[in-house]
Design an enzyme around this catalytic site. Structure first.
Site, mmCIF file in Angstrom:
data_model
loop_
_atom_site.group_PDB
_atom_site.id
_atom_site.type_symbol
_atom_site.label_atom_id
_atom_site.label_comp_id
_atom_site.label_asym_id
_atom_site.label_seq_id
_atom_site.Cartn_x
_atom_site.Cartn_y
_atom_site.Cartn_z
ATOM 1 C CB CYS A 143 -1.016 -0.030 1.126
ATOM 2 S SG CYS A 143 -2.500 0.877 0.655
ATOM 3 C CG HIS A 203 -4.327 -3.566 2.835
ATOM 4 N ND1 HIS A 203 -3.247 -3.107 3.559
ATOM 5 C CD2 HIS A 203 -5.035 -2.476 2.493
ATOM 6 C CE1 HIS A 203 -3.304 -1.796 3.651
ATOM 7 N NE2 HIS A 203 -4.380 -1.387 3.015
ATOM 8 C CD GLU A 236 -2.143 -6.052 5.195
ATOM 9 O OE1 GLU A 236 -1.603 -6.304 4.095
ATOM 10 O OE2 GLU A 236 -2.664 -4.956 5.445
HETATM 11 N N1 LIG Z 1 -3.344 1.903 3.378
HETATM 12 C C1 LIG Z 1 -2.342 2.664 2.970
HETATM 13 O O1 LIG Z 1 -1.164 2.344 3.113
HETATM 14 C C2 LIG Z 1 -2.717 3.989 2.377
HETATM 15 C C3 LIG Z 1 -1.655 4.682 1.586
HETATM 16 C C4 LIG Z 1 -1.903 6.170 1.413
HETATM 17 N N2 LIG Z 1 -1.997 6.829 2.662
HETATM 18 C C5 LIG Z 1 -3.161 6.386 0.586
HETATM 19 O O2 LIG Z 1 -4.191 6.762 1.091
HETATM 20 O O3 LIG Z 1 -3.141 6.177 -0.594
#
Ligand SMILES: NC(=O)CC[C@H](N)C(=O)O
Length: 377
Positions: A265, A349, A351
């Site tokens: 992410c 994700h 995970e």
């Molecule tokens: N879940 C995350 O790692 C989000 C990544 C980043 N903050 C976004 O909103 O794109």
């Protein structure tokens, strides 16, 4: 009052339920009832369409600075789970040790929560942690409004006649607020993982510990270049990826090395920037349990759990990289992979927690890359 409410503390205090107001940056004012704590709060209003998993989402540090709206109409129906820890002192059911959202906006607050593992009600938990919630809100109306504005808007929950300035968390270094300050070690498995914590979700730790790893978890700005490790993982995290210049610099140096790298992410966005790419805010942010992605390596598609507002623009990515996954709804980049070094990252994700676990196999792929680079097999 359109809905019944279960607010033990409030009832005990014989305090009357009062109205609160949601104010959006476009001037929208929406009166609703509140649950949780009667405090005002300001942040970026976002929405999630998942049907379950509110304890995990509420404790996901990537939501730092955000007011989370649920489009699924019934929230709170299974309360919140017990505060138990694994032997590694990792919370068993939460994605971090505290509530990370700045507020909740929901339609129906379930006033008869029940679950075998329930510890207390959602309202009580928010109350104890001084986080406000609004209920009785037409959250689908709010979601449509947010969508028109790229999936989010600045907003505030105001109690009584209070006011607060709008607060844009994307101007801030939020990892500084949610990451750790000192190294923490976990497990004593065969594979030594250096895990950079930008606001990591606990399930990344759990997934690694199930795979014979020992983990060195380090703060977001830790200089890992001289450290020895078998594999480097870049965690998820809150806010605007461009803010994190220091770790992007370290990553550029790590790309010259050969140890496997896996970004998740925010980790994907940072790796992408280090590899020459850019990031921009998505037209429609991805926050749900049912985001379809396709692997351009295998042609297989998967349903994934997602929570991001930014995305990688891969046009200027150096020629050594290619797109690994694409989103099947909007075709945006969902991951990148290096042509000949063991480096890859994903925007979703793997995970999960909460959400579908279909892509957890990516941790196995990462461990296989470590085996190959460690033992030259
Ligand atoms: N879940 C995350 O790692 C989000 C990544 C980043 N903050 C976004 O909103 O794109």
């Amino acid at each position: 009052m359109p809905y019944p409410i279960y607010m033990e503390k409030m009832e005990k205090n014989k305090e009357k339920i009062k109205k609160a107001i949601l104010v959006l940056e476009d001037g929208t004012r929406y009166e609703a009832d509140y649950f949780g704590a009667p405090v005002s709060s300001s942040g970026e209003v976002v929405f999630n369409t998942a049907m379950t998993g509110y304890p995990e989402s509420i404790t996901d540090p990537s939501y730092k600075g955000q007011i989370l709206t649920y489009t699924y109409p019934i929230i709170g129906n299974y309360g919140i789970p017990s505060f138990s820890y694994t032997k590694e002192f990792i919370s068993e059911f939460y994605e971090s040790d505290r509530i990370q959202v700045s507020g909740l906006i929901i339609s129906y607050y379930s006033n008869r929560p029940y679950h075998w593992n329930m510890n207390q009600s959602l309202s009580n938990w928010l109350y104890e942690n001084e986080i406000p919630g609004l209920y009785g809100v037409d959250t689908r109306f709010i979601a449509k409004k947010l969508r028109k504005n790229g999936g989010s808007m600045l907003g505030k929950i105001l109690m009584r006649n209070e006011d607060l300035p709008f607060y844009d968390p994307n101007q801030d270094n939020l990892s500084e607020k949610v990451s750790i300050h000192e190294k923490i070690m976990y497990g004593n498995g065969k594979y030594k993982i250096l895990l950079v914590d930008f606001g990591l979700k606990n399930n990344i730790l759990r997934c690694l510990l199930r795979r014979d790893c020992s983990i060195i978890r380090v703060p977001w700005d830790y200089n890992f270049i001289k450290d020895e490790y078998d594999g480097l993982i870049l965690s998820n995290g809150p806010g605007n990826p461009k803010i994190y210049e220091k770790p992007i610099h370290y990553l550029r140096l790590a790309l010259k090395k050969k140890q496997p790298i896996f970004g998740i992410c925010l980790g994907n966005q940072l790796l992408g920037i280090a590899a020459g790419g850019e990031t921009y805010k998505l037209k429609y942010a991805h926050r749900s349990h049912n985001q379809p992605v396709i692997s351009l390596e295998t042609g297989k598609s998967f349903i994934t759990s997602q929570n991001h507002g930014y995305v990688l623009d891969t046009r200027n990515l150096s020629g050594e990289w290619k797109i690994f996954f694409r989103n099947l709804n909007d075709n945006t980049c969902e991951g990148i992979i290096h042509n000949n070094k063991p480096f890859f990252s994903v925007q979703f994700h793997p995970e999960a927690s909460s959400g579908p676990q279909d892509t957890e196999f990516l941790f196995d792929i990462f461990i296989d890359l470590i085996k190959k680079s460690k033992y030259n097999t």
